[in-house]
Design a protein around this motif. Structure first.
Motif, short mmCIF file in Angstrom:
data_model
loop_
_atom_site.label_atom_id
_atom_site.label_comp_id
_atom_site.label_asym_id
_atom_site.label_seq_id
_atom_site.Cartn_x
_atom_site.Cartn_y
_atom_site.Cartn_z
N PRO A 41 0.84 -1.17 0.64
CA PRO A 41 0.48 0.20 -0.19
C PRO A 41 0.69 0.98 -0.20
O PRO A 41 0.24 2.17 -0.34
CB PRO A 41 -0.74 -0.10 1.30
CG PRO A 41 -0.04 -1.20 2.06
CD PRO A 41 0.48 -2.11 1.08
N VAL A 42 2.43 1.10 0.56
CA VAL A 42 3.00 2.46 0.55
C VAL A 42 3.22 3.08 -0.91
O VAL A 42 3.35 3.70 -1.24
CB VAL A 42 3.94 2.39 1.56
CG1 VAL A 42 4.60 3.06 1.30
CG2 VAL A 42 3.67 2.06 2.94
N TYR A 77 4.62 3.94 6.25
CA TYR A 77 4.77 2.92 6.81
C TYR A 77 4.79 2.44 7.87
O TYR A 77 4.69 1.17 8.28
CB TYR A 77 6.22 2.61 5.87
CG TYR A 77 7.59 1.29 5.56
CD1 TYR A 77 6.47 0.64 4.87
CD2 TYR A 77 8.09 0.72 5.32
CE1 TYR A 77 6.84 -1.13 4.28
CE2 TYR A 77 8.92 -0.05 5.64
CZ TYR A 77 8.15 -1.28 5.36
OH TYR A 77 8.68 -2.47 5.01
N ALA A 78 5.75 3.24 8.58
CA ALA A 78 5.97 3.85 9.74
C ALA A 78 4.28 3.50 11.31
O ALA A 78 4.62 2.05 11.82
CB ALA A 78 6.95 4.59 10.18
N LEU A 123 -2.93 -2.29 -3.31
CA LEU A 123 -2.41 -2.16 -5.01
C LEU A 123 -3.27 -1.29 -5.83
O LEU A 123 -3.35 -0.37 -6.18
CB LEU A 123 -2.74 -3.76 -5.13
CG LEU A 123 -1.35 -4.73 -5.32
CD1 LEU A 123 -1.79 -6.37 -5.58
CD2 LEU A 123 0.16 -4.39 -6.19
N PHE A 124 -4.47 -1.45 -4.91
CA PHE A 124 -5.20 -0.12 -6.19
C PHE A 124 -5.33 1.43 -5.55
O PHE A 124 -5.72 2.12 -6.89
CB PHE A 124 -6.63 -1.19 -5.46
CG PHE A 124 -7.65 -1.97 -5.85
CD1 PHE A 124 -8.17 -2.10 -7.03
CD2 PHE A 124 -7.35 -3.04 -5.32
CE1 PHE A 124 -9.21 -3.33 -7.66
CE2 PHE A 124 -7.55 -4.04 -5.48
CZ PHE A 124 -8.58 -4.33 -6.72
N ALA A 125 -4.71 1.89 -4.83
CA ALA A 125 -3.74 3.11 -4.49
C ALA A 125 -3.29 3.64 -6.11
O ALA A 125 -3.08 4.76 -5.51
CB ALA A 125 -3.00 2.71 -2.83
N ILE A 126 -2.61 2.11 -6.61
CA ILE A 126 -2.13 2.77 -7.76
C ILE A 126 -2.66 3.86 -8.27
O ILE A 126 -2.25 5.37 -9.18
CB ILE A 126 -1.11 1.73 -8.51
CG1 ILE A 126 -0.53 0.93 -7.59
CG2 ILE A 126 -1.09 2.15 -9.35
CD1 ILE A 126 0.50 -0.15 -8.46
N TYR A 127 -4.02 3.68 -9.31
CA TYR A 127 -4.62 4.46 -9.58
C TYR A 127 -5.69 5.48 -8.53
O TYR A 127 -6.41 4.45 -8.19
CB TYR A 127 -5.29 3.55 -10.58
CG TYR A 127 -5.97 4.78 -11.25
CD1 TYR A 127 -4.91 6.48 -12.10
CD2 TYR A 127 -7.23 4.75 -11.93
CE1 TYR A 127 -6.38 6.76 -12.73
CE2 TYR A 127 -6.94 6.23 -13.27
CZ TYR A 127 -7.11 6.67 -13.08
OH TYR A 127 -7.29 7.26 -14.21
N PRO A 128 -5.91 6.18 -7.94
CA PRO A 128 -6.17 6.45 -6.54
C PRO A 128 -7.57 7.54 -7.07
O PRO A 128 -7.64 8.15 -6.45
CB PRO A 128 -5.40 7.58 -6.12
CG PRO A 128 -4.41 7.90 -6.89
CD PRO A 128 -4.45 7.13 -7.83
#
Length: 202
Positions: A41-42, A77-78, A123-128
């Motif tokens: 996701p990051v 990430y943290a 993974l879907f956040a690639i195209y938000p």
């Protein structure tokens, strides 16, 4: 790592038995699973926000700079790594009344594997596009709930009825932790999209 991911998606009952046999340490879990899966996701969000930008119902896409995206990605990430540890400790606390209470370490490992569907949904956040990301998040939460329902009884050595109660509570708390995490990320992203205010804020 990949074997457990596929197993949890394809045959979770069998995979939970395999995971329980391994008696994995928290450090091994993070090195071989969480650090890699949390990057999904990051990295996806970094690509989406810097290259495409968020869109809200047809409005103009809003992007963040590469510099801000790196900083926000590190914080995201943290927060994810911390959230896994928090949920594991919550599971350990809720299991305090059971005679076969697992160790704190085992609970964190359990939490790390439970989060797998939500990691993959990132993974879907690639195209938000906001509605698509929300749909993916819902699917991730639903399957995480399924893994909880299937894994909790054997993990805690309790009946399916008891497992249903504790897994429902765990899922509810986990969703609240997720919402707090998402709120923090959206807030940081929003600040980062406004002329790097986030860096003067911190």
């Amino acid at each position: 790592m990949i074997n457990h991911v596929w197993g949890l998606l394809h045959h979770p009952d069998k995979e939970w038995r395999e995971i329980n046999k391994e008696h994995e340490s928290v450090s091994h879990l993070y090195m071989h699973h969480v650090l890699w899966m949390a990057a999904i996701p990051v990295v996806s969000t970094f690509i989406g926000t810097t290259q495409f930008g968020w869109t809200f119902g047809g409005e103009e896409a809003i992007k963040v700079s590469l510099f801000d995206g790196v900083g926000l990605g590190i914080m995201f990430y943290a927060l994810i790594l911390f959230a896994v540890f928090v949920v594991g400790n919550i599971i350990h606390w809720m299991a305090r009344s059971y005679p076969q209470r697992p160790s704190r370490q085992e609970c964190v490992v359990f939490a790390g594997y439970i989060a797998t569907p939500m990691f993959l949904a990132g993974l879907f956040a690639i195209y938000p596009v906001i509605w698509l990301c929300l749909l993916a998040a819902i699917v991730g939460v639903v399957y995480t709930g399924y893994l909880l329902y299937r894994g909790t009884p054997s993990f805690l050595g309790i009946s399916n009825k008891q497992g249903f109660i504790i897994s429902s509570t765990t899922l509810t708390i986990g969703v609240l932790v997720l919402e707090a995490l998402l709120f923090a990320v959206v807030l940081l992203w929003h600040l980062g999209s406004e002329d790097s205010i986030v860096w003067t804020f911190f």
